[in-house]
Design a protein around this motif. Structure first.
Motif, short mmCIF file in Angstrom:
data_model
loop_
_atom_site.label_atom_id
_atom_site.label_comp_id
_atom_site.label_asym_id
_atom_site.label_seq_id
_atom_site.Cartn_x
_atom_site.Cartn_y
_atom_site.Cartn_z
N UNK A 40 0.82 -1.22 0.00
CA UNK A 40 0.00 0.00 0.00
C UNK A 40 0.85 1.27 0.00
N UNK A 41 1.99 1.27 0.71
CA UNK A 41 2.85 2.45 0.74
C UNK A 41 3.41 2.74 -0.64
N UNK A 42 3.85 1.70 -1.35
CA UNK A 42 4.40 1.91 -2.69
C UNK A 42 3.36 2.53 -3.63
N UNK A 43 2.10 2.09 -3.49
CA UNK A 43 1.06 2.60 -4.36
C UNK A 43 0.58 3.99 -3.91
N UNK A 44 0.45 4.19 -2.60
CA UNK A 44 -0.08 5.46 -2.09
C UNK A 44 0.87 6.62 -2.35
N UNK A 45 2.16 6.41 -2.06
CA UNK A 45 3.14 7.49 -2.20
C UNK A 45 3.88 7.45 -3.53
N UNK A 46 3.52 6.46 -4.39
CA UNK A 46 4.13 6.33 -5.72
C UNK A 46 5.66 6.27 -5.63
N UNK A 47 6.13 5.38 -4.75
CA UNK A 47 7.56 5.16 -4.62
C UNK A 47 7.89 3.75 -5.12
N UNK A 48 9.10 3.57 -5.60
CA UNK A 48 9.53 2.26 -6.07
C UNK A 48 9.95 1.39 -4.89
N UNK A 49 10.13 0.10 -5.15
CA UNK A 49 10.57 -0.82 -4.09
C UNK A 49 11.94 -0.41 -3.56
N UNK A 50 12.81 0.06 -4.46
CA UNK A 50 14.15 0.49 -4.04
C UNK A 50 14.09 1.70 -3.14
N UNK A 51 13.26 2.67 -3.49
CA UNK A 51 13.12 3.89 -2.69
C UNK A 51 12.56 3.58 -1.30
#
Length: 352
Positions: A173-184
């Protein structure tokens, strides 16, 4: 190559990387713990995370990815929760029989499905539920041997299951909500995970092993396997976040049980571990469950893609012609004396 094909290729690559790196680190850690007697699992995990953070910092310096700061409280909470879940899983193994610990790991999938259904309104079709049942039955037959219960161990297992499920759902959910990649996400959460385990690791390992990690005799062979384990862990941690971000927490757990079956098989072939008919039967049933799960997931993904492709032209047509928009309920009807009435239709989403 279309965007869909690129996404599928990236997902297959992430799944393959996760399987290869996880099986490799299990074999390496088994040699380190069973053969060389280095039984400090929680402290070792904190070293894994420290090496992962340093590797990502070097990658950032080389501009291999872009640093994208976001909500610091979310990052801190997520990192600490991940660290706590790892510690609780190690404690669960220490205070329970191996069979009950395996049951704890099996409980993560149903718990994840329940949490996503209750709090995220995610729908799991009966076909997906059926395939997951087959998978869990197979892994249970292959791995669960004894079920010795005790109150403290049961409480620790319950807490381990809940924290693990929540942490993995948050990863997605964090990756999708904040539009960050797995690496970030991994780069920003790694320090909190590492510090949590680095502080609590020696205490937990001392409680479980009655030994002091700082008093252990570090031979050149032990140091070599520790360094090798830490290097492989960079790939393990990266692929974990990558898989959950590209698929779902449930799919990641299914992949985890595939790794369990592969570790059992490699243990028998390479390390001559004991193997009986239960292991063979369980692995076969689990593999059938995984194949069925993958098939149903691909079918549902194709159905969602076709639904999306048919809806897009209709939406464009309705934007061009106001009369069609009104008839389809996507426009706004208004007159001079009153407010507008808007109707929208949203398709149901299905989880894998």
């Amino acid at each position: 190559m279309s965007e869909g094909q690129k996404f599928q290729l990236g997902t297959i690559g992430a799944l393959s990387l996760s399987v290869v790196s996880s099986v490799s680190i299990v074999i390496c850690n088994k040699a380190l713990i069973s053969t060389l007697g280095f039984t400090f699992a929680t402290t070792l995990t904190s070293w894994h995370l420290l090496v992962t953070f340093c590797s990502l910092h070097v990658a950032l310096w080389m501009k291999m990815f872009e640093h994208k700061p976001f909500d610091p409280r979310a990052v801190m909470g997520f990192g600490i929760l991940n660290g706590i879940s790892i510690g609780l899983l190690n404690l669960s193994l220490g205070f329970n029989s191996v069979g009950f610990y395996q049951m704890t790991k099996l409980a993560i999938i149903p718990c994840t499905v329940l949490l996503e259904t209750l709090f995220f309104r995610k729908k799991f079709s009966r076909k997906i539920q059926f395939s997951l049942t087959i998978l869990l039955l197979g892994v249970g037959i292959a791995t669960v041997t004894d079920l010795q219960l005790n109150m403290l161990g049961s409480v620790l297992s319950l807490l381990a299951v809940i924290t693990t499920c929540v942490a993995q759902i948050m990863t997605n959910t964090i990756q999708k909500k904040f539009k960050v990649s797995s690496t970030q996400l991994l780069y920003q959460s790694c320090p909190y995970q590492a510090i949590t385990l680095f502080v609590t690791g020696p205490f937990l390992d001392g409680l479980l092993t009655n030994q002091n990690v700082f008093a252990f005799k570090y031979t050149s062979q032990v140091v070599f396997f520790i360094v090798l384990s830490c290097l492989i862990s960079v790939s393990v941690n990266f692929s974990t976040f990558l898989v959950i971000g590209k698929t779902s927490p449930v799919t990641y757990q299914v992949l985890g049980h595939l790794k369990t079956c592969l570790v059992l098989a490699f243990g028998y072939v390479l390390l001559k571990d004991p193997f009986n008919w239960r292991n063979i039967l369980g692995i076969m049933v689990a593999v059938i469950g995984m194949v069925v799960y993958s098939y149903f997931c691909s079918i549902e993904t194709q159905q969602k893609a076709s639904e999306t492709s048919t809806q897009l032209p209709q939406m464009k047509e309705s934007e061009k012609d106001p009369l069609i928009a009104v008839e389809n309920g996507s426009g706004v009807l208004s007159d001079g004396g009153g407010g507008g009435v808007q109707k929208t239709a949203a398709p149901r989403s299905r989880g894998d």
